[in-house]
Design a protein around this motif. Sequence first.
Motif, PDB file in Angstrom:
ATOM      1  N   SER A   1       0.851  -1.192   0.000  1.00 10.96           N
ATOM      2  CA  SER A   1       0.000   0.000   0.000  1.00 10.96           C
ATOM      3  C   SER A   1       0.882   1.236   0.000  1.00 10.96           C
ATOM      4  CB  SER A   1      -0.943   0.013   1.210  1.00 10.96           C
ATOM      5  OG  SER A   1      -0.205   0.084   2.411  1.00 10.96           O
ATOM      6  N   ALA A   2       0.309   2.329  -0.466  1.00  5.98           N
ATOM      7  CA  ALA A   2       1.009   3.617  -0.474  1.00  5.98           C
ATOM      8  C   ALA A   2       0.066   4.667   0.088  1.00  5.98           C
ATOM      9  CB  ALA A   2       1.443   3.987  -1.894  1.00  5.98           C
ATOM     10  N   VAL A   3       0.639   5.572   0.886  1.00  7.65           N
ATOM     11  CA  VAL A   3      -0.167   6.597   1.536  1.00  7.65           C
ATOM     12  C   VAL A   3       0.623   7.894   1.596  1.00  7.65           C
ATOM     13  CG1 VAL A   3       0.578   5.930   3.866  1.00  7.65           C
ATOM     14  CG2 VAL A   3      -1.621   7.059   3.546  1.00  7.65           C
ATOM     15  N   HIS A   4      -0.081   8.990   1.457  1.00 11.31           N
ATOM     16  CA  HIS A   4       0.525  10.313   1.599  1.00 11.31           C
ATOM     17  C   HIS A   4       0.377  10.762   3.048  1.00 11.31           C
ATOM     18  CE1 HIS A   4       1.017  14.688   1.054  1.00 11.31           C
ATOM     19  NE2 HIS A   4       1.852  14.307   0.104  1.00 11.31           N
ATOM     20  N   ILE A   5       1.279  11.590   3.503  1.00  8.26           N
ATOM     21  CA  ILE A   5       1.263  12.059   4.895  1.00  8.26           C
ATOM     22  C   ILE A   5      -0.091  12.653   5.289  1.00  8.26           C
ATOM     23  CG2 ILE A   5       2.274  14.288   4.283  1.00  8.26           C
ATOM     24  CD1 ILE A   5       3.745  14.206   7.024  1.00  8.26           C
ATOM     25  N   ARG A   6      -0.777  13.267   4.358  1.00  7.19           N
ATOM     26  CA  ARG A   6      -2.071  13.890   4.695  1.00  7.19           C
ATOM     27  C   ARG A   6      -3.126  12.868   5.084  1.00  7.19           C
ATOM     28  NH1 ARG A   6      -5.220  15.545  -0.867  1.00  7.19           N
ATOM     29  NH2 ARG A   6      -5.636  13.399  -1.430  1.00  7.19           N
ATOM     30  N   ASP A   7      -2.931  11.609   4.681  1.00 12.23           N
ATOM     31  CA  ASP A   7      -3.917  10.565   4.933  1.00 12.23           C
ATOM     32  C   ASP A   7      -3.528   9.609   6.063  1.00 12.23           C
ATOM     33  OD1 ASP A   7      -5.531  11.498   2.781  1.00 12.23           O
ATOM     34  OD2 ASP A   7      -4.189  10.474   1.379  1.00 12.23           O
ATOM     35  N   VAL A   8      -2.432   9.882   6.754  1.00 10.71           N
ATOM     36  CA  VAL A   8      -1.967   9.002   7.826  1.00 10.71           C
ATOM     37  C   VAL A   8      -2.620   9.423   9.139  1.00 10.71           C
ATOM     38  CG1 VAL A   8       0.051   8.233   9.133  1.00 10.71           C
ATOM     39  CG2 VAL A   8       0.216   8.548   6.662  1.00 10.71           C
ATOM     40  N   GLN A   9      -3.288   8.471   9.767  1.00  3.84           N
ATOM     41  CA  GLN A   9      -3.914   8.718  11.064  1.00  3.84           C
ATOM     42  C   GLN A   9      -2.894   8.464  12.168  1.00  3.84           C
ATOM     43  OE1 GLN A   9      -7.119   9.865  11.279  1.00  3.84           O
ATOM     44  NE2 GLN A   9      -7.020   9.893   9.052  1.00  3.84           N
ATOM     45  N   GLY A  10      -2.914   9.288  13.202  1.00  3.85           N
ATOM     46  CA  GLY A  10      -2.072   9.060  14.365  1.00  3.85           C
ATOM     47  C   GLY A  10      -0.793   9.866  14.409  1.00  3.85           C
ATOM     48  N   LEU A  11      -0.534  10.670  13.382  1.00  3.29           N
ATOM     49  CA  LEU A  11       0.650  11.534  13.439  1.00  3.29           C
ATOM     50  C   LEU A  11       0.403  12.649  14.446  1.00  3.29           C
ATOM     51  CD1 LEU A  11       1.683  11.853   9.687  1.00  3.29           C
ATOM     52  CD2 LEU A  11       3.031  10.879  11.528  1.00  3.29           C
ATOM     53  N   PRO A  12       1.416  13.047  15.211  1.00  2.52           N
ATOM     54  CA  PRO A  12       1.230  14.037  16.279  1.00  2.52           C
ATOM     55  C   PRO A  12       0.589  15.350  15.804  1.00  2.52           C
ATOM     56  CG  PRO A  12       3.481  13.194  16.280  1.00  2.52           C
ATOM     57  CD  PRO A  12       2.792  12.596  15.111  1.00  2.52           C
ATOM     58  N   LYS A  13       1.004  15.839  14.659  1.00  2.00           N
ATOM     59  CA  LYS A  13       0.477  17.108  14.145  1.00  2.00           C
ATOM     60  C   LYS A  13      -0.129  16.935  12.763  1.00  2.00           C
ATOM     61  CE  LYS A  13       3.959  19.636  16.699  1.00  2.00           C
ATOM     62  NZ  LYS A  13       5.282  20.224  16.588  1.00  2.00           N
ATOM     63  N   GLY A  14      -0.551  15.723  12.458  1.00  2.00           N
ATOM     64  CA  GLY A  14      -1.153  15.459  11.157  1.00  2.00           C
ATOM     65  C   GLY A  14      -0.177  15.759  10.035  1.00  2.00           C
ATOM     66  N   ARG A  15      -0.681  16.391   9.004  1.00  2.00           N
ATOM     67  CA  ARG A  15       0.151  16.724   7.842  1.00  2.00           C
ATOM     68  C   ARG A  15       1.263  17.706   8.189  1.00  2.00           C
ATOM     69  NH1 ARG A  15      -1.880  18.207   1.753  1.00  2.00           N
ATOM     70  NH2 ARG A  15       0.205  18.151   0.862  1.00  2.00           N
ATOM     71  N   SER A  16       1.108  18.437   9.273  1.00  2.00           N
ATOM     72  CA  SER A  16       2.115  19.417   9.682  1.00  2.00           C
ATOM     73  C   SER A  16       3.232  18.810  10.529  1.00  2.00           C
ATOM     74  CB  SER A  16       1.443  20.550  10.461  1.00  2.00           C
ATOM     75  OG  SER A  16       0.499  21.204   9.651  1.00  2.00           O
ATOM     76  N   SER A  17       3.230  17.501  10.685  1.00  2.00           N
ATOM     77  CA  SER A  17       4.274  16.848  11.478  1.00  2.00           C
ATOM     78  C   SER A  17       5.639  17.057  10.835  1.00  2.00           C
ATOM     79  CB  SER A  17       4.004  15.345  11.586  1.00  2.00           C
ATOM     80  OG  SER A  17       2.823  15.106  12.303  1.00  2.00           O
ATOM     81  N   ALA A  18       6.616  17.336  11.673  1.00  2.00           N
ATOM     82  CA  ALA A  18       7.991  17.510  11.194  1.00  2.00           C
ATOM     83  C   ALA A  18       8.541  16.155  10.748  1.00  2.00           C
ATOM     84  CB  ALA A  18       8.859  18.086  12.311  1.00  2.00           C
ATOM     85  N   ASP A  19       9.613  16.205   9.970  1.00  2.00           N
ATOM     86  CA  ASP A  19      10.228  14.972   9.479  1.00  2.00           C
ATOM     87  C   ASP A  19      10.597  14.021  10.614  1.00  2.00           C
ATOM     88  OD1 ASP A  19       9.955  15.948   6.924  1.00  2.00           O
ATOM     89  OD2 ASP A  19      12.071  16.445   6.659  1.00  2.00           O
ATOM     90  N   VAL A  20      11.167  14.536  11.685  1.00  2.00           N
ATOM     91  CA  VAL A  20      11.557  13.653  12.792  1.00  2.00           C
ATOM     92  C   VAL A  20      10.330  13.010  13.436  1.00  2.00           C
ATOM     93  CG1 VAL A  20      13.777  14.758  13.274  1.00  2.00           C
ATOM     94  CG2 VAL A  20      11.727  15.567  14.426  1.00  2.00           C
ATOM     95  N   GLU A  21       9.183  13.694  13.403  1.00  2.00           N
ATOM     96  CA  GLU A  21       7.967  13.136  13.994  1.00  2.00           C
ATOM     97  C   GLU A  21       7.408  11.995  13.146  1.00  2.00           C
ATOM     98  OE1 GLU A  21       6.168  16.964  16.364  1.00  2.00           O
ATOM     99  OE2 GLU A  21       5.889  16.871  14.189  1.00  2.00           O
ATOM    100  N   TRP A  22       7.324  12.187  11.829  1.00  2.00           N
ATOM    101  CA  TRP A  22       6.791  11.086  11.019  1.00  2.00           C
ATOM    102  C   TRP A  22       7.788   9.938  10.921  1.00  2.00           C
ATOM    103  CZ3 TRP A  22       9.408   9.807   6.662  1.00  2.00           C
ATOM    104  CH2 TRP A  22       9.989  10.797   5.869  1.00  2.00           C
ATOM    105  N   LEU A  23       9.087  10.235  10.972  1.00  2.00           N
ATOM    106  CA  LEU A  23      10.076   9.150  10.999  1.00  2.00           C
ATOM    107  C   LEU A  23       9.909   8.306  12.259  1.00  2.00           C
ATOM    108  CD1 LEU A  23      13.175  11.057   9.618  1.00  2.00           C
ATOM    109  CD2 LEU A  23      12.158   8.993   8.608  1.00  2.00           C
ATOM    110  N   ASP A  24       9.706   8.957  13.393  1.00  2.00           N
ATOM    111  CA  ASP A  24       9.493   8.234  14.641  1.00  2.00           C
ATOM    112  C   ASP A  24       8.197   7.434  14.589  1.00  2.00           C
ATOM    113  OD1 ASP A  24      10.269   7.618  17.407  1.00  2.00           O
ATOM    114  OD2 ASP A  24       8.445   8.742  17.908  1.00  2.00           O
ATOM    115  N   PHE A  25       7.156   8.008  14.003  1.00  2.00           N
ATOM    116  CA  PHE A  25       5.873   7.313  13.846  1.00  2.00           C
ATOM    117  C   PHE A  25       6.061   6.026  13.037  1.00  2.00           C
ATOM    118  CE2 PHE A  25       2.070   6.464  11.316  1.00  2.00           C
ATOM    119  CZ  PHE A  25       1.100   6.363  12.300  1.00  2.00           C
TER     120      PHE A  25
END
Length: 139
Positions: A27-51
């Motif tokens: 599957s492929a997903v864009h950051i805007r469609d990922v549930q559970g990110l700390p700041k949603g689409r505005s999450s910093a790179d280090v935040e989505w990497l940790d996620f």
Amino acid sequence: MKVFFDNCTSPTLASTLHGFISHEGHSAVHIRDVQGLPKGRSSADVEWLDFLRRSNDAWIFISGDGRVLKNPAERAALRSAGLHGFILAPAYQKHPLHQVASIILWRWPEIVQVAKLLAPPSMHEVPINKTARLRPLPL
């Protein structure tokens, strides 16, 4: 395998790749469609990497921003996340979206092969030229 596209890419790329690879169980997903990110689409790179690191799924990511390799905090996050990353070469910014999508689809078998053969973490640049190979990047 799941593919994450960051904010430096178009959501269209994620949905196009998803349509192509979903029958293989990927599957492929864009950051805007990922549930559970700390700041949603505005999450910093280090935040989505940790996620992605904390997820139980096998992730790779595709980014249009090679600057992620220049920031020490982001480089450390990349190494600790244990992911395969693929950076689109700067030439992609000069091409229409449909051509960028077609090249990612063209490269998909090579991307999967790299993810299977190499131990993470790894980073590669995806060249715009279809005959050129993926170029390893230092982490």
